[in-house]
Design a protein around this motif. Structure first.
Motif, short mmCIF file in Angstrom:
data_model
loop_
_atom_site.label_atom_id
_atom_site.label_comp_id
_atom_site.label_asym_id
_atom_site.label_seq_id
_atom_site.Cartn_x
_atom_site.Cartn_y
_atom_site.Cartn_z
N ARG A 160 -0.49 11.40 1.33
CA ARG A 160 -0.47 10.09 0.69
C ARG A 160 -0.77 8.99 1.70
O ARG A 160 -0.37 9.07 2.86
N SER A 171 -0.53 5.06 3.12
CA SER A 171 0.37 3.90 3.18
C SER A 171 -0.40 2.73 3.77
O SER A 171 -1.28 2.90 4.62
N TRP A 221 3.11 -0.58 1.21
CA TRP A 221 2.76 0.02 -0.07
C TRP A 221 2.45 1.49 0.19
O TRP A 221 1.88 1.84 1.23
N THR A 222 2.76 2.38 -0.76
CA THR A 222 2.53 3.81 -0.58
C THR A 222 1.98 4.41 -1.87
O THR A 222 2.45 4.09 -2.97
N GLU A 223 0.97 5.27 -1.75
CA GLU A 223 0.47 5.98 -2.92
C GLU A 223 1.60 6.79 -3.56
O GLU A 223 2.40 7.42 -2.86
N THR A 224 1.63 6.80 -4.88
CA THR A 224 2.67 7.57 -5.57
C THR A 224 2.29 9.04 -5.70
O THR A 224 3.14 9.89 -5.97
N GLY A 237 -3.98 8.88 -5.10
CA GLY A 237 -3.76 7.72 -5.97
C GLY A 237 -4.00 8.05 -7.43
O GLY A 237 -3.88 9.20 -7.85
N PRO A 238 -4.37 7.03 -8.25
CA PRO A 238 -4.70 5.68 -7.80
C PRO A 238 -3.51 4.72 -7.73
O PRO A 238 -3.65 3.61 -7.24
N TRP A 289 0.10 2.94 -6.68
CA TRP A 289 0.83 2.69 -5.45
C TRP A 289 2.22 2.14 -5.79
O TRP A 289 2.38 1.41 -6.76
N ASP A 313 -8.46 9.65 2.26
CA ASP A 313 -7.28 9.97 1.48
C ASP A 313 -7.02 11.47 1.51
O ASP A 313 -7.70 12.22 2.22
N ARG A 319 -12.24 3.11 -3.24
CA ARG A 319 -12.30 4.52 -2.85
C ARG A 319 -13.70 5.07 -3.03
O ARG A 319 -14.43 4.64 -3.91
N LEU A 337 -3.34 -3.94 -5.28
CA LEU A 337 -2.08 -3.21 -5.21
C LEU A 337 -0.97 -3.92 -5.98
O LEU A 337 0.13 -3.38 -6.11
#
Length: 374
Positions: free
Chosen positions: A43, A45, A57-60, A64-65, A67, A337, A357, A372
């Protein structure tokens, strides 16, 4: 690789209404260095400075997409924030901090914290001190930058009050060595660093009269130099990237041509074109259409983000620039990514972080920008 203790952790919390502008994640400008990072779990950040600390912020999910964030990490007194990541994926945060002294004056020191795992807490912010004992000289200390060697050893470099370069680095036992004077003259902007896969670190600093280069003869060894080079970068714009085994290429905004320049040991400098501002480019090595390629991202003179692509160590064959139609503040960031796609991040003209991306298909085409804060 040396083992590290997680140590005491600092607070990381969701920014809320009590944080002023932080509830919207608006930031004045990006951090320095590699402020978009890929964690061991795949992921991404994104980190940005704000009043009283920084935002994350961090990708969940991998790729992604969506965050999560912003999450607020408090640290008072930061005037500058640099982010650097090692091969072990640990993310290091270096800051120049100002605090009021007991005598009423301003004291300056360098601070360091680490994030070991994606989306989790930081270690405590540890002071690395100041290479100057005299408070007046200490206040003239520049912005710190960092390099993490292949074995995880952290190197912190900062322009000192005399126009030279100061170094503080970890010892093999994990403790910090004393500050070292790497000498040099006329340095008033942070240098570029590169950690080579073989374990050595190289450092390049621009001055008004040219470029100074330091190299480790062996991993963990002393730095040789500075060696002077007759190049003409705009000070503060040099960045470095490993483009071959134990070989770095340096990129900069050229004071003569106004475009981007490139150079590596044994070759002539090459003009890459473009129209950057007096800021460095983000840089990334990746594969595009099956070709080993270098990707650069910067802000051009009208304040818009641009992307450049060319063959790795084959710049003379052509370097292509693409206007992205998005205004940005400061220097963009580049990373891959968890699926290997190129991701570009920037701080928009309104202070909001945005990412785009790589799309599927040939070439390097980016998706539409995603805020974001959406």
């Amino acid at each position: 690789m040396r083992k590290r203790s997680a140590g005491p952790v600092g607070a990381v919390r969701r920014a809320g209404p009590g944080d002023g502008g932080r509830e919207r994640g608006v930031v004045p400008a990006p951090a320095h260095g590699d402020w978009l990072t890929l964690g061991k779990d795949g992921r991404l950040s994104l980190y940005a400075p704000t009043d009283g600390g920084l935002l994350r912020w961090t990708e969940t999910a991998v790729g992604g997409p969506a965050w999560s964030g912003p999450h607020f990490v408090p640290v008072q007194g930061l005037t500058d924030l640099t982010v650097v990541q090692g091969a072990d994926t640990y993310v290091h945060f270096l800051g120049r901090r100002e605090r009021e002294r007991a005598d009423g004056g301003t004291g300056v020191d360098v601070v360091h914290a680490i994030q070991y795992q994606t989306g989790l807490a930081f270690t405590e912010w540890r002071s690395l001190g100041n290479p100057h004992r005299d408070p007046a000289q200490g206040r003239a200390l520049g912005r710190p930058v960092g390099a993490v060697a292949a074995d995880g050893t952290v190197h912190v470099l900062v322009p000192d009050a005399h126009g030279g370069l100061a170094l503080r680095r970890e010892a093999p036992n994990g403790k910090w060595r004393a500050w070292e004077d790497l000498s040099g003259t006329g340095i008033d902007t942070p240098p570029a660093t590169v950690s080579l896969a073989g374990g050595r670190v190289e450092v390049c600093a621009a001055t008004a009269s040219g470029v100074l280069l330091w190299r480790q003869a062996a991993p963990g060894g002393d730095f040789e130099g500075p060696r002077g080079l007759a190049l003409r970068p705009v000070p503060g714009t040099v960045v470095a990237l490993e483009t071959g085994p134990e070989r770095a290429t340096f990129f900069w905004a050229d004071a003569g041509t106004g475009g981007v320049g490139a150079w590596r040991e044994g070759d002539w400098p090459v003009a890459l074109g473009g129209a950057p501002t007096g800021e460095p480019c983000a840089r990334l090595r990746t594969v595009v259409d099956g070709y080993d390629s270098v990707v650069l991202a910067c802000r051009d003179r009208d304040g818009s983000a641009v992307l450049g692509v060319g063959g790795t160590e084959n710049e003379a064959a052509g370097f292509w620039w693409y206007a992205l139609g998005e205004s940005c503040r400061g220097v963009p960031a580049l990373a891959r990514d968890g699926h290997g796609r190129v991701v570009m991040a920037l701080i928009g003209g309104d202070g909001t972080p945005k990412v785009a991306r790589q799309e599927a298909g040939s070439g390097l085409t980016l998706t539409r920008w995603r805020s974001l804060e959406d």
